[in-house]
Scaffold this motif. Structure first.
Motif, PDB file in Angstrom:
ATOM      1  N   ASP A 115      20.513  -2.117  44.937  1.00 30.96           N
ATOM      2  CA  ASP A 115      18.422  -2.692  44.492  1.00 30.96           C
ATOM      3  C   ASP A 115      17.774  -1.829  45.336  1.00 30.96           C
ATOM      4  N   GLU A 116      16.477  -1.060  45.261  1.00 29.42           N
ATOM      5  CA  GLU A 116      15.706  -0.869  46.149  1.00 29.42           C
ATOM      6  C   GLU A 116      16.436  -0.778  46.903  1.00 29.42           C
ATOM      7  N   PRO A 117      17.280   0.377  47.446  1.00 24.15           N
ATOM      8  CA  PRO A 117      18.062   0.943  48.948  1.00 24.15           C
ATOM      9  C   PRO A 117      16.786   0.955  49.723  1.00 24.15           C
ATOM     10  N   THR A 118      16.181   1.891  49.700  1.00 29.59           N
ATOM     11  CA  THR A 118      15.236   2.310  51.087  1.00 29.59           C
ATOM     12  C   THR A 118      13.445   1.785  50.435  1.00 29.59           C
ATOM     13  N   THR A 119      13.480   0.379  50.207  1.00 34.42           N
ATOM     14  CA  THR A 119      11.890   0.254  50.437  1.00 34.42           C
ATOM     15  C   THR A 119      12.188  -0.484  51.811  1.00 34.42           C
ATOM     16  N   GLY A 120      11.325  -0.065  52.730  1.00 33.74           N
ATOM     17  CA  GLY A 120      11.141  -0.366  53.625  1.00 33.74           C
ATOM     18  C   GLY A 120      11.164   0.562  55.277  1.00 33.74           C
ATOM     19  N   LEU A 121      11.968   1.465  54.532  1.00 38.12           N
ATOM     20  CA  LEU A 121      12.490   2.499  55.561  1.00 38.12           C
ATOM     21  C   LEU A 121      11.431   3.383  55.640  1.00 38.12           C
ATOM     22  N   ASP A 122      11.230   3.960  56.296  1.00 31.60           N
ATOM     23  CA  ASP A 122      10.261   5.728  57.415  1.00 31.60           C
ATOM     24  C   ASP A 122      10.892   6.671  56.486  1.00 31.60           C
TER      25      ASP A 122
END
Length: 324
Positions: free
Chosen positions: A161-168
């Motif tokens: 569930d939205e695994p890359t939200t907030g990642l660079d």
């Protein structure tokens, strides 16, 4: 024929008088990535929670890993792994201890738990950090540990569930590679995202969720073909050449201020060659030529009435045009 890992029909869910899911249908073949694409609040997380047995639907039926969601929830749970929007990592203990805790929850023996934990920590490049408190990990490391913990039970189906939200950007691309490796190993991935590029990059099939309904579903290329609007744009610096080109290309839309012409096109080599041949025959040369083909931005805006969803953070927007 490929087996279906996840099949849902008519799933409905409301919270009070707010209808979140309005009878959605989903079919995900084994060993593929299915992406549910939509803005914040579209109902993506609700769909994941229903399919992973965390909440119950108000209506509809679903089978996950061959098991009826309502009648066999324990069998479904045994076959799946879930990585939510927010990390399940305990920052007060080490990465290794987080892994061993998951092994205990899956009732692995002490020896087997240590073996599995060590293998997964190595696979996700976390061996050096394994003895450090998880609170000291970067966002990307925490996300990798989160997925490693999800894999302790060797699930056949993983909900991300939205695994890359907030990642660079670097961590995001690392996460994409992890997802590809999981699928190449036979795992089925149900991916929710609000990032157009992510769905385009990873998913075998994409469903656009809008107002609780599936607005469209297909491969990225199939969805792009639903939307008209492809064109070739010619720009001139010489007003005389611009006027001559406008006469030679009668179907073009003029922009007299910018000295540019826009010609409807599907972006094919045949159409491009035809336009260039007509310009050559008239002795006209454009200063700039760009080809625009519809992308997932266009698809989403057309299907949702212009509801904006964000591009990848920390990255420039991806160009829609190829300049020649």
């Amino acid at each position: 024929m490929t087996n279906v890992a996840i099949a849902a029909n008519g799933l409905r869910k409301s919270y009070g008088d707010k209808l979140v899911l309005d009878g959605i249908d989903v079919a995900v073949p084994e060993g593929t990535v299915f992406s549910l694409l939509g803005p914040n609040g579209a109902g993506k997380t609700t769909a994941v929670k229903i399919l992973s047995t965390l909440i119950t639907a108000d209506g509809g039926q679903a089978r996950v890993a061959g098991h009826d969601l309502a009648a066999e929830p324990q069998a479904v749970r045994a076959a799946i792994g879930v990585t939510g929007q927010f990390s399940a990592v305990d920052g007060l203990i080490t990465g290794e201890e987080n892994m061993l805790l998951m092994a205990d929850l899956h009732h692995l023996s002490k020896h087997e738990g240590r073996r599995v934990a060590a293998e997964l920590l190595e696979r996700f490049d976390l061996t050096e950090a394994a003895k450090k408190p998880a609170s000291t990990y970067s966002g990307g490391m925490k996300r990798r540990l989160d997925i490693a913990m999800t894999l302790v039970g060797n699930p056949r189906i993983i909900f991300l569930d939205e695994p890359t939200t907030g990642l660079d950007p670097r961590s995001r691309h690392n996460m994409w590679q992890i997802i590809r490796e999981l699928v190449s190993g036979g795992v089925t991935v149900f991916l929710t995202t609000q990032y157009l590029e992510e769905a385009d990059e990873l998913a075998d099939r994409i469903a656009v969720l809008n107002d609780g309904k599936i607005a469209a579903e297909g491969t990225a290329e199939e969805l792009k073909r639903l939307i008209p609007g492809g064109h070739i744009r010619l720009r001139f610096s010489d007003p005389a050449a611009y006027q001559s080109a406008a006469l030679a290309l009668g179907e073009a839309t003029r922009d007299d201020e910018a000295l540019s012409l826009q010609i409807p096109s599907d972006g094919s080599q045949r159409e491009l060659r035809s336009i260039l041949d007509r310009l050559d025959a008239a002795g006209i040369e454009a200063d700039e030529l760009t080809v625009h083909t519809p992308d997932l931005d266009d698809v989403f805006f057309a299907l949702t009435g212009g509801t904006a969803i964000p591009h990848q953070p920390n990255q420039p927007n991806q160009p829609k045009e190829n300049v020649r």
